[in-house]
Structure formats: structure tokens, C-alpha cells
Design an enzyme around this catalytic site. Structure first.
Site, PDB file in Angstrom:
ATOM      1  N   HIS A  23      -1.645  -3.128  -6.814  1.00 17.88           N
ATOM      2  CA  HIS A  23      -2.214  -2.821  -5.517  1.00 17.88           C
ATOM      3  C   HIS A  23      -3.697  -3.084  -5.812  1.00 17.88           C
ATOM      4  O   HIS A  23      -4.619  -2.275  -6.302  1.00 17.88           O
ATOM      5  CB  HIS A  23      -1.920  -1.223  -5.294  1.00 17.88           C
ATOM      6  N   GLU A  75      -4.729  -0.580  -8.845  1.00 17.18           N
ATOM      7  CA  GLU A  75      -4.048   0.456  -9.284  1.00 17.18           C
ATOM      8  C   GLU A  75      -2.500  -0.260  -9.779  1.00 17.18           C
ATOM      9  O   GLU A  75      -2.250  -1.550  -9.276  1.00 17.18           O
ATOM     10  CB  GLU A  75      -3.258   1.248  -7.882  1.00 17.18           C
ATOM     11  N   SER A 114       0.690  -1.074  -0.169  1.00 10.06           N
ATOM     12  CA  SER A 114       0.028  -0.061  -0.035  1.00 10.06           C
ATOM     13  C   SER A 114       0.983   1.314   0.090  1.00 10.06           C
ATOM     14  O   SER A 114       0.175   2.227  -0.317  1.00 10.06           O
ATOM     15  CB  SER A 114      -0.742  -0.172   1.053  1.00 10.06           C
ATOM     16  N   ASN A 141      -4.724   6.258  -1.910  1.00 10.72           N
ATOM     17  CA  ASN A 141      -4.522   6.351  -0.518  1.00 10.72           C
ATOM     18  C   ASN A 141      -4.013   7.882  -0.459  1.00 10.72           C
ATOM     19  O   ASN A 141      -3.997   8.258   0.726  1.00 10.72           O
ATOM     20  CB  ASN A 141      -3.649   5.378   0.192  1.00 10.72           C
TER      21      ASN A 141
HETATM   22  N1  NAD Z   1      -5.558  -4.707   4.247  1.00 11.25           N
HETATM   23  C1  NAD Z   1      -5.786  -3.798   3.082  1.00 11.25           C
HETATM   24  O1  NAD Z   1      -6.681  -3.154   3.152  1.00 11.25           O
HETATM   25  C2  NAD Z   1      -4.681  -3.632   2.160  1.00 11.25           C
HETATM   26  C3  NAD Z   1      -5.050  -2.981   0.945  1.00 11.25           C
HETATM   27  C4  NAD Z   1      -4.313  -3.059  -0.129  1.00 11.25           C
HETATM   28  C5  NAD Z   1      -3.067  -3.501   0.006  1.00 11.25           C
HETATM   29  N2  NAD Z   1      -2.649  -4.209   1.120  1.00 11.25           N
HETATM   30  C6  NAD Z   1      -1.284  -4.506   1.271  1.00 11.25           C
HETATM   31  O2  NAD Z   1      -1.333  -6.262   0.896  1.00 11.25           O
HETATM   32  C7  NAD Z   1      -0.366  -6.713   2.068  1.00 11.25           C
HETATM   33  C8  NAD Z   1      -0.979  -7.607   2.880  1.00 11.25           C
HETATM   34  O3  NAD Z   1      -1.959  -6.998   3.596  1.00 11.25           O
HETATM   35  P1  NAD Z   1      -2.921  -8.110   4.344  1.00 11.25           P
HETATM   36  O4  NAD Z   1      -3.956  -7.039   4.925  1.00 11.25           O
HETATM   37  O5  NAD Z   1      -3.395  -8.881   3.650  1.00 11.25           O
HETATM   38  O6  NAD Z   1      -1.958  -8.584   5.558  1.00 11.25           O
HETATM   39  P2  NAD Z   1      -2.349  -9.836   6.606  1.00 11.25           P
HETATM   40  O7  NAD Z   1      -1.523  -9.459   7.749  1.00 11.25           O
HETATM   41  O8  NAD Z   1      -3.735 -10.349   6.530  1.00 11.25           O
HETATM   42  O9  NAD Z   1      -1.465 -11.011   5.936  1.00 11.25           O
HETATM   43  C9  NAD Z   1      -0.290 -11.005   5.767  1.00 11.25           C
HETATM   44  C10 NAD Z   1       0.220 -12.439   5.471  1.00 11.25           C
HETATM   45  O10 NAD Z   1       1.699 -12.641   5.000  1.00 11.25           O
HETATM   46  C11 NAD Z   1       2.201 -13.606   5.706  1.00 11.25           C
HETATM   47  N3  NAD Z   1       3.624 -13.652   5.836  1.00 11.25           N
HETATM   48  C12 NAD Z   1       4.263 -12.815   6.548  1.00 11.25           C
HETATM   49  N4  NAD Z   1       5.756 -13.119   6.186  1.00 11.25           N
HETATM   50  C13 NAD Z   1       5.706 -13.862   5.064  1.00 11.25           C
HETATM   51  C14 NAD Z   1       6.869 -14.657   4.299  1.00 11.25           C
HETATM   52  N5  NAD Z   1       8.102 -14.190   4.771  1.00 11.25           N
HETATM   53  N6  NAD Z   1       6.571 -15.507   3.563  1.00 11.25           N
HETATM   54  C15 NAD Z   1       5.169 -15.707   3.228  1.00 11.25           C
HETATM   55  N7  NAD Z   1       4.057 -14.960   3.923  1.00 11.25           N
HETATM   56  C16 NAD Z   1       4.500 -14.303   4.830  1.00 11.25           C
HETATM   57  C17 NAD Z   1       1.706 -13.702   7.183  1.00 11.25           C
HETATM   58  O11 NAD Z   1       1.656 -14.851   7.696  1.00 11.25           O
HETATM   59  C18 NAD Z   1      -0.020 -13.350   6.796  1.00 11.25           C
HETATM   60  O12 NAD Z   1      -0.473 -14.561   6.540  1.00 11.25           O
HETATM   61  C19 NAD Z   1       0.575  -5.565   2.596  1.00 11.25           C
HETATM   62  O13 NAD Z   1       1.412  -5.017   1.813  1.00 11.25           O
HETATM   63  C20 NAD Z   1      -0.439  -4.593   2.597  1.00 11.25           C
HETATM   64  O14 NAD Z   1       0.031  -3.251   2.751  1.00 11.25           O
HETATM   65  C21 NAD Z   1      -3.554  -4.205   2.295  1.00 11.25           C
END
Ligand code: NAD
Length: 291
Positions: free
Chosen positions: A140, A152, A119, A190
């Protein structure tokens, strides 16, 4: 280049949604996580969400079954070696993302496109640590992925046209709409949304309005489907604060300074819906404003 097989790193909120939409669009999907529990939970969530689409007659039961059969999960990152496109959707920490790319690169085909769903982290900086900055992009997705129409596409300074056009085609195949953004802090959505949410928190902090009056004003006065404070609770107040900090640090402009009240809620562990308390308290039947 034709994309057939897609690797997803991280099976959290975003990873499972991304796997869902790719499998439904006919791609073979391999999902990796460091936690078996996260992988099991992701498959359960995808199954539940596909079932809901079947019951609402958005897809057929047959389509659900073929989509599910296209998804495999693995704890071994190297199992993503034969994929044509990798989408990194792991925890929002630059060291975590760099370590994933470093471990994955020796196993990848030279033509595989690498992307990150970050993000806020600089795409140019992530790309510069890999062996293929010209084949690296920001990809994104919005939360919840199966519902939100926009994706995005963020080009790093070195990203080539072929990579960009390949991903444009992929977005089209998913039935979604792409918006192209340059690689600057928080990209487009964002960059605009978070300062508005932060301003809503300042409006609350300065006593201009209550939680209820601020949300109602924006819903009824600006036709927003959700009020800004309700939306902040949905996104997660820690995420909102992290993105404001990226804008503040990255653009070095005081207009992006996070509201002290937002920091206070995060310090209290009142992170919104995920912790049952934020600008609203979700522990009862209906959400109750906390101010
Ligand atoms: N939550 C949102 O609204 C949103 C929206 C757009 C983008 N994002 C982006 O998406 C990404 C993930 O966010 P999320 O909300 O799904 O987080 P989340 O915490 O729900 O999931 C993250 C996952 O990554 C796994 N993980 C951590 N280290 C790892 C590794 N070394 N190898 C493999 N897996 C690993 C964790 O075990 C977890 O299951 C981030 O970069 C975030 O900025 C989030």
C-alpha cells in the site's frame, strides 16, 4: 528472491507514481492498463514529475533519462508474464481485481510475487482466489507516491516470511520506509486517519465550527500540515466515504458510521479537488469554504 522486473496493472494516479519510483530505483517496469489514453497520460505525468525533480536538482538529467527508458507500457496483460513482482493498482473494485488476477495467473512464473495496492479490500480474500496465497501481499503506497515516505506492507493469513522479507528489501531499495500491518479493514494509516476526518465532518455537521475554524484549529492547535477537511478534499470525498463504509461494515462498530454530511457531499458530486468542489470551492483563484 531477487526482484528485477516489475509489472504494474492500472496506470492511474497510483500506478504512474509507483512506476516512477521503481524505474528511478533501477527496476525494469512494465505498465498495463485497459485504456491507451491512461497509459499515455501516465507516461506524460511521469515525464513531467521527473523533469520537476531535475529542475529542483533532486536527480540528474541522466538519471531521468535512464528511468524513463526502463518503463514500457502495454494493453496486453500477458506481457507481465515474465515479471518477478506484480503490483495491482487498478480501480478499487473487488470484481475488477479478481478478474485481473484470474487472467494473469496462467502467464506468470511460479515464483512471481503478487501484490495489491488496495486501500481497503481484504488481502486474505484476494489472495485466496489465486494459486499462490503464500506469495500474495498488500503493498500500500501513499499518494503522491514519489513524495510520500511510507509504504504499508500487509500480510494475508497465508503470506510466507520469504515473501514479506523480499518486499521489505524492495521498500528499502526504493528509499522508502515500511510499516507492517495485519490484514484488518483499512490497515493502519486509514484506520486512524479516516475516523479523524469523519469526526471533523461531524464537528462541521453539528455546527461546532466552520470549515475554516476546524482546519485552522487542527493546523495551529495540533500542528497538522493540512486541516482535516482540506485533506479530505485532496484524498477525494468518495474515497473517504468508501473507506468509512469498509470500517463500519468490516468492524461492525457504530463508532465508524459515516457522517451524513459526508454522504450528502458525495451525493451532490462535490468530491473535493478532483471535481473542483468539496468542503472548499476551487473554481476561483483561492479556495473558498463552502460552509
Ligand atoms: N488515490 C489514492 O489516494 C490511493 C492511495 C493508496 C491506494 N490507492 C489504491 O490504488 C488503486 C488505484 O487507485 P487510483 O487512485 O490510482 O485509481 P485511478 O482511477 O486513478 O486509476 C485506476 C486505473 O485502473 C485502470 N483499470 C481499470 N480496470 C483495469 C483492468 N481490468 N486492467 C488494467 N487496468 C485497469 C483504469 O483504466 C485506471 O487507469 C486502488 O486500489 C486504490 O484503492 C489509492
Amino acid at each position: 528472491m531477487e526482484i528485477k522486473k516489475v509489472g504494474i496493472v492500472g496506470a492511474g494516479q497510483m500506478g504512474n507514481g509507483i512506476a516512477h519510483v521503481f524505474a528511478l530505483a533501477g527496476y525494469d517496469v512494465v505498465v498495463n492498463d485497459i485504456s491507451q489514453e491512461a497509459l499515455d497520460k501516465a507516461v506524460a505525468t511521469i515525464t513531467r514529475n521527473l523533469d520537476r525533480q531535475v529542475s529542483r536538482e533532486k536527480i540528474t538529467a541522466e538519471k531521468r533519462d535512464t528511468a524513463l527508458a526502463r518503463i514500457t507500457t502495454t494493453l496486453q496483460l500477458e506481457d507481465l508474464g515474465q515479471t518477478d513482482l506484480v503490483i495491482e493498482a487498478a480501480t478499487e473494485r473487488e470484481d475488477v481485481k479478481n478478474a485481473i488476477f484470474e487472467r494473469l495467473l496462467p502467464h506468470l512464473k511460479p515464483e512471481t510475487i503478487l501484490t495489491s495496492n488496495t486501500s481497503s479490500i481484504s488481502i486474505t480474500r484476494l489472495a485466496s482466489r489465486t494459486d499462490r496465497p503464500e506469495k500474495f501481499m498488500g503493498f500500500h503506497f501513499m499518494n503522491p507516491v514519489p513524495v510520500m515516505q511510507l509504504v504499508e506492507l500487509i500480510r494475508g493469513i497465508a503470506t510466507d516470511e520469504a515473501t514479506y522479507h523480499t518486499l521489505l528489501k524492495v521498500v528499502e531499495n526504493l528509499g522508502k520506509t515500511a510499516a507492517s500491518a495485519e490484514d484488518f479493514p483499512a490497515f493502519i494509516v486509514n484506520r486512524i486517519l479516516m475516523p479523524m476526518i469523519n469526526e471533523a465532518v461531524y464537528t462541521l455537521y453539528e455546527g461546532v465550527g466552520s470549515v475554516k475554524s476546524i482546519d485552522e484549529s487542527m493546523k495551529l492547535g495540533a500542528n497538522h500540515p493540512m486541516g482535516p477537511l482540506e485533506l479530505a478534499d485532496f484524498i477525494g470525498l468518495d474515497t473517504c466515504l468508501a473507506i468509512m463504509n469498509v470500517l463500519h461494515d468490516g468492524l461492525a462498530d457504530t463508532k465508524y458510521r459515516p457522517c451524513p454530511l459526508l454522504t450528502k457531499y458525495v451525493e451532490a458530486g462535490w468530491l473535493g479537488r478532483k471535481t473542483q468542489r468539496g468542503f472548499y470551492d476551487y473554481r476561483g483563484e483561492t479556495p473558498v469554504p463552502t460552509r
